[in-house]
Design an enzyme around this catalytic site. Structure first.
Site, PDB file in Angstrom:
ATOM      1  CD  GLU A 135      38.196  59.660  47.957  1.00  0.00           C
ATOM      2  OE1 GLU A 135      38.562  60.011  46.830  1.00  0.00           O
ATOM      3  OE2 GLU A 135      37.047  59.778  48.375  1.00  0.00           O
ATOM      4  CD  GLU A 306      38.732  63.575  39.682  1.00  0.00           C
ATOM      5  OE1 GLU A 306      38.824  63.821  40.905  1.00  0.00           O
ATOM      6  OE2 GLU A 306      38.263  62.505  39.249  1.00  0.00           O
TER       7      GLU A 306
HETATM    8 ZN   LIG Z   1      35.197  61.306  42.104  1.00  0.00          ZN
END
Ligand SMILES: [Zn+2]
Length: 843
Positions: A135, A306
């Site tokens: 990402e 997360e």
């Molecule tokens: Zn995050």
């Protein structure tokens, strides 16, 4: 200016399943790979266009449903747009095809894509890990792919690695077969349908803690050898979080196992790869006996964040990077909810006020940005990961949740996730689900908060039988013109109410104990008439802690904007005597510390005396040793007050005592409470010299936890000695500091009251070397404390330097940091002398 369309892939060929094989060579820092991708050709094409960068594609072919192979006749790269194009000599007809390709690449050192991380083993030899961070847009560095979040597919991964190494990917291992040459092929189950940025491969000589049962799934922690004593807490917090979210979302965990991996070199805090979550070591591994409350809470926060993403982000994903706030704000919001349930005694929602305050500090600038705005290039996508996305985003969700009610809000989230599972969404989809559940015009209320930068201040104006609430755009430098639909909670006596304050003023009947922003969760400031403020300050202890916090934070903001004098702030925080919440003390102390930065060194003793007056008695009463049965927050408060007394208050007695306790902690670390140990290290550092510096670096090398490593490095940076500060800069340039830590270390050095000017000169004269010592995505963060360099000559020099030497991809960020600096230059001009006079008069 670039447009989004230039960066979007053509939608002529759509992937549905990737079969990927990767074989990393850790010693050579390279890898080879192959893939077979099931695709639908939706209109006739002669070219197939994918994302790829820093990859060499050896061959590619398309195979049709009948098994006829069409080799690509040309393989062309478009480096600017990070693409590879496969050209064919005849048209590919619409239908189902398989794209096959083989390729090779490098394990880079930039902490993105498929990259190399290193550590020293017990014998002092360097060992290599291969790991991934995809990402926002770096899966394309590991395999050619349709690297856009809405082109979801399933992934069946095989990793071919040395037989003595551990390898993990997103899904459970289904087989491990020797393939000769000392290599083993690890094959993993096929994942759910998901975005490319969530794919992960991690290979290294890891040790494994667990598995433990987490909501019916096996949870393990992977770490480099010798750290098994640091994994218990993560197993506990992880298992709790998976259980909590399964219930909150009313959807089981969408993976088939969960590994959490501590990676020695990591650019961000952590990454929510489905089933294989990677972390910076400080965010996962912790020594429960030696960590401060704050450090423990950070680990719990990051894990919860997360794991919240496994549903919100992984199962349901934003359509494009402009919507990243939806992922990050929500995961941050859920992290707080989860950890608040995990450890209610930690009062995470009160600590969250700091996070809100930080984002309000940026969002009160003219150079702020809306939470959601157009994103085109990868650089622009990376720039979205900031305090507005995380902090403001989560704070406005919290404000909405408190306005709608927690159950209604949760039901709306469940509705949203169930409707959009395995798919992609835009912001309006969330509002639609919350509207359906609440019957309130959520989209209309929220649009100003999402699509406009900034926030309002509500002026409370006394009327005959109550108050009028009027809003205006709050800014530190000059007013703005925007208005918002402000979900406002208030209280008067025992009456509680809620109202939307729009562009029109709202009148309410209320008594003189009227309080706006009840609960303290609003993303706006309140400006009370002087007598109401005085009355609230008198009854300070009767307010909720978060209400006390916001009262102080709002007053401080008005000092920064020039609407209130610093003397008013000092008077207000004088009411804190006996305050038992460290976060409330913390916001007051941070304002006092900022004043300490703008007052001249001649006048500083008067401020120090005032600080000693404020915290001295309470610190003395708490003493140096925890009492039996004390809460974690009380221990944190002790550390904070001692540090404040020793440093901001310049109390020599505390400084001497701190040195004794530090010596004791150094010879027997477990003999001293963790929060006290942290405080005395901070006090010794701030008043220390080059011998202390050497000792800190030695302690850092010998540290047995990632938190201690950071603690001693931070201490070394706090030593007020130009020569030791110079040595740290040299260590950064020589690569002796991990690149992941260079940005925060430099930020602290540049912001240091005494050594900062020297460091700033060094940074300028080694500019390229400094930038290259950090991963590109972290460079901007070295500017995080330039606001403290408000000395007239230096402030102007910083402004000029950064204008002439911009940091790539950080235009907006730099502009904001420079404006924060200008706000402090204004504070210095206004308060430098005025405050000194007030303090003199008082003594
Ligand atoms: Zn995050």
């Amino acid at each position: 200016m670039t447009t989004e369309a230039e960066y979007r892939l053509p939608r002529t060929v759509i992937p549905s399943r990737y079969e990927l094989t990767l074989a990393p060579d850790l010693g050579a820092a390279t890898f080879t790979g192959s893939e077979v991708v099931e695709v639908s050709v939706v209109e006739p094409v002669r070219r197939v266009v994918l994302n790829a960068i820093e990859l060499e594609v050896a061959e590619a072919a398309m195979t049709d449903a009948a098994g006829v192979v069409h080799p690509a006749v040309a393989i062309e790269y478009d480096e600017d747009r990070e693409r590879v194009e496969f050209a064919f000599d005849s048209e590919l007809a619409p239908g189902e095809w398989k794209l096959s390709a083989s390729f090779s690449g490098i394990l880079n050192d930039n902490l993105h894509g498929f990259y190399r991380s290193t550590y020293k083993d017990a014998d002092g030899n360097e060992q290599v890990i291969a790991t991934t961070q995809f990402e926002a847009t770096d899966a394309r560095r590991a395999f050619p792919c349709w690297d856009e979040p809405d082109l979801k597919a399933t992934f069946a991964v095989t990793l071919v690695v040395d037989e003595d190494l551990v390898a993990v990917s997103n899904a459970a291992e289904v087989s491990a077969e020797p393939v000769g040459d000392g290599k083993v092929a690890h094959q993993y189950a096929e994942t759910m349908k998901m975005a490319t940025y969530l794919v992960a491969f991690i290979v290294g000589d890891f040790e494994i803690a667990g598995p433990v049962d987490a909501a019916g799934f096996p949870l393990r922690i992977l770490h480099t050898p010798g750290k098994s004593h640091l994994a218990d807490f993560a197993l506990e917090a992880g298992a709790f979080a998976l259980e909590y979210f399964g219930e909150y979302y009313d959807i089981p965990y969408p993976g088939d196992k969960l590994d959490m991996i501590a990676v020695p070199d990591f650019a961000w805090g952590a990454m929510e790869n489905l089933g294989a979550v990677t972390y910076r070591e400080t965010a996962l591994l912790v020594d429960k006996k030696r960590a401060t409350q704050d450090e423990m809470a950070r680990v719990a926060d990051v894990i919860a964040h997360e794991l919240a993403h496994m549903w919100f982000g992984d199962l349901v994903t934003m359509k494009w990077w402009n919507g990243i706030w939806l992922n990050e704000a929500f995961a941050t919001f859920m992290e707080l909810k989860c950890v608040d349930a995990f450890r209610p005694d930690w009062k995470r929602w009160l600590t969250f006020a700091n996070f809100r305050a930080q984002s309000m500090d940026v969002d009160g600038l003219t150079s702020t940005r809306p939470i959601e705005f157009p994103v085109a290039s990868p650089e622009e996508a990376n720039a979205m990961f900031d305090t507005l996305t995380y902090g403001k985003g989560s704070a406005v969700l919290r404000m909405l949740e408190q306005y709608l009610g927690e159950d209604t809000f949760r039901n709306g989230i469940r509705r949203y996730l169930k409707k959009h599972a395995y798919s992609n969404t835009e912001t309006d989809d969330l509002w639609a689900a919350l509207e359906a559940e609440s019957g309130e015009p959520v989209g209309e209320i929220m649009s100003g908060w999402i699509y406009q930068g900034g926030y309002p201040q509500i002026d409370v104006v006394a009327t005959d039988d109550g108050y009028r609430l009027e809003q205006r755009h709050f800014r530190f430098l000059g007013g703005g013109e925007e208005t918002w639909q402000v979900p406002t909670l208030y209280r008067s006596g025992t009456d509680e109410g809620r109202v939307i304050v729009g562009a029109e003023a709202v009148e309410l009947r209320a008594g003189s104990d009227f309080l706006v922003n009840r609960g303290g969760d609003g993303f706006y400031r309140i400006n009370y008439p002087a007598e109401t403020l005085q009355q609230l300050a008198t009854g300070f202890a009767g307010l909720e802690p978060a209400e006390r916090y916001t009262l102080i934070a709002d007053t401080w903001a008005n000092v920064l904007s020039g609407d209130k004098a610093a003397a008013e702030f000092i008077e207000l925080v004088g009411a804190l005597d006996g305050e038992d919440e460290p976060d409330v003390w913390g916001i007051a102390i941070s304002g006092l510390a900022e004043l300490g930065r703008v007052i001249s060194s001649d006048d500083r003793p008067a401020l120090q005396a005032r600080v000693r007056e404020m915290v001295g008695a309470q610190a003395a009463e708490m003493g140096w040793d925890p009492k039996p049965g004390e809460s974690d927050l009380t221990r944190r408060l002790r550390g904070l007050l001692l540090r404040t007394l020793g440093n901001l208050g310049d109390d020599t007695e505390t400084q001497q005592a701190a040195r004794d306790v530090f010596d004791q902690a150094t010879s027997d670390r477990d003999a001293v409470d963790a929060d006290v140990a942290d405080a005395v290290i901070g006090i010794v550092a701030a008043n220390g010299g080059s011998d202390d510096f050497d000792q800190f670096l030695g302690l850092r090398d010998a540290a047995t936890s990632p938190q201690d490593e950071v603690r001693y490095l931070r201490a070394a940076a706090a030593v007020p000695d130009r020569e030791t500060a110079t040595r740290l800069v040299e260590m950064v340039l020589a690569g002796e500091i991990r690149s992941q830590d260079a940005n925060w270390l430099l930020a602290r050095l540049i912001g240091h009251r005494d050594t900062g000017p020297t460091v700033w000169e060094l940074v300028k004269s080694n500019w390229d070397g400094i930038l290259n010592a950090m991963p590109p995505q972290n460079r901007r963060r070295m500017l995080d404390l330039i606001q403290y360099r408000s000395e007239p000559g230096i402030a102007a020099d910083i402004q000029q330097w950064l204008t002439e030497n911009p940091i790539g991809g950080a235009d907006k960020y730099t502009e904001q940091q420079l404006e924060r600096l200008r706000v402090r230059v204004g504070l210095r001009e206004r308060e430098g002398e005025r405050l000194a006079d007030v303090l003199e008069d008082a003594t």
